[in-house]
Write an enzyme that holds these catalytic residues in place. Structure first.
Site, mmCIF file in Angstrom:
data_model
loop_
_atom_site.group_PDB
_atom_site.id
_atom_site.type_symbol
_atom_site.label_atom_id
_atom_site.label_comp_id
_atom_site.label_asym_id
_atom_site.label_seq_id
_atom_site.Cartn_x
_atom_site.Cartn_y
_atom_site.Cartn_z
ATOM 1 N N LYS A 134 0.818 -1.200 0.000
ATOM 2 C CA LYS A 134 0.000 0.000 0.000
ATOM 3 C C LYS A 134 0.864 1.267 0.000
ATOM 4 O O LYS A 134 0.377 2.355 -0.277
ATOM 5 C CB LYS A 134 -0.880 0.029 1.270
ATOM 6 N N ASP A 157 14.336 -0.053 1.315
ATOM 7 C CA ASP A 157 14.927 -0.266 2.638
ATOM 8 C C ASP A 157 16.067 -1.262 2.444
ATOM 9 O O ASP A 157 17.186 -0.882 2.120
ATOM 10 C CB ASP A 157 13.814 -0.781 3.564
ATOM 11 N N LYS A 165 17.154 4.187 1.903
ATOM 12 C CA LYS A 165 18.001 4.173 3.109
ATOM 13 C C LYS A 165 19.319 3.498 2.755
ATOM 14 O O LYS A 165 19.422 2.259 2.834
ATOM 15 C CB LYS A 165 17.322 3.379 4.221
ATOM 16 N N PHE A 169 13.332 4.782 11.743
ATOM 17 C CA PHE A 169 11.953 4.346 11.485
ATOM 18 C C PHE A 169 11.139 5.560 11.052
ATOM 19 O O PHE A 169 10.846 6.440 11.854
ATOM 20 C CB PHE A 169 11.353 3.726 12.745
ATOM 21 N N VAL A 170 10.805 5.608 9.766
ATOM 22 C CA VAL A 170 10.075 6.768 9.254
ATOM 23 C C VAL A 170 8.647 6.391 8.862
ATOM 24 O O VAL A 170 8.365 5.254 8.474
ATOM 25 C CB VAL A 170 10.791 7.411 8.044
ATOM 26 N N ASP A 213 3.825 3.431 6.898
ATOM 27 C CA ASP A 213 3.015 3.253 8.104
ATOM 28 C C ASP A 213 3.800 2.721 9.291
ATOM 29 O O ASP A 213 4.884 2.169 9.143
ATOM 30 C CB ASP A 213 1.885 2.272 7.819
ATOM 31 N N ARG A 216 -0.008 6.753 7.394
ATOM 32 C CA ARG A 216 0.217 6.747 5.947
ATOM 33 C C ARG A 216 -0.238 8.056 5.295
ATOM 34 O O ARG A 216 0.279 8.427 4.247
ATOM 35 C CB ARG A 216 -0.563 5.607 5.279
#
Ligand code: PRP
Length: 179
Positions: free
Chosen positions: A41, A101, A129, A150-151, A157, A163
């Site tokens: 999503k 990621d 990242k 942690f974004v 989300d 989101r």
């Protein structure tokens, strides 16, 4: 309620970067039919904003995939939950992602889509990242390199929340403390 320690990419930053990327994409694909493919999503926001900067003939399609892995760690082993509607034979495909990621998701997706007979398959990702990358993937259009934090926001989300934020922010560890 302030659940974030810092906004690292603002709404204005995102808009300006998408303007730049869209100009390049429009030039690179001039005269070609372009199919944008989003992975649900997280890519919904960047897809919506990038696609509206494209000529109206651009097409969109979607996949939903699930990574087998423990907790938050993706393993690179992927199951397709919803496949594309489009046949890719002869198409110019651009995968639109919110974030790279580990790179495992895109590495798998690239191989999967390239095996379907597309004329070309490239990647556009808003965020990357560099310190988390396990697999190098060739990204043609990149928005921002960000720290390995942690974004959330702009599609990303935590437990399905945040989101809808128009910016990307570092989540305050107090939000997930005690888990
Ligand atoms: C996120 C993001 C990418 C993937 C990147 O999706 O949208 O698809 O992780 O991670 P990787 O580079 O380590 O493979 P997620 O699995 O969190 O699902 P979501 O898009 O539904 O939030």
């Amino acid at each position: 309620m302030n659940d974030f320690t810092k906004i690292i990419v603002s709404e204005n930053d995102i808009g300006r970067k998408l303007d730049e990327i869209a100009v390049r994409i429009r030039e690179d694909y001039e005269g070609k039919d372009l199919l944008l493919i989003g992975v649900l999503k997280g890519a919904v926001m960047v897809m919506a904003d990038l696609a509206r900067r494209m000529p109206p003939t651009v097409q969109m399609d979607w996949m939903a995939i699930s990574s087998y892995g423990s907790g938050t760690k993706s393993s690179g082993v992927v199951r397709i939950l919803k496949d594309l509607d489009a046949d890719l034979t002869g198409k110019h495909v651009l995968i639109v992602e919110d974030i790279i990621d580990s790179g495992l998701t895109l590495s798998w997706l690239l191989g999967n889509l390239r095996s379907r007979g597309a004329e070309s398959v490239e990647i556009a990702a808003l965020l990357r990242k560099p310190d988390a990358v396990q697999v190098e993937v060739p990204v043609k259009y990149i928005g921002f390199d960000i720290p390995n934090e942690f974004v959330v926001g702009y599609g990303l989300d935590y437990a399905e929340k945040y989101r809808t934020l128009p910016f990307v922010a570092i989540l305050d560890p107090k939000v997930y403390a005690g888990e």
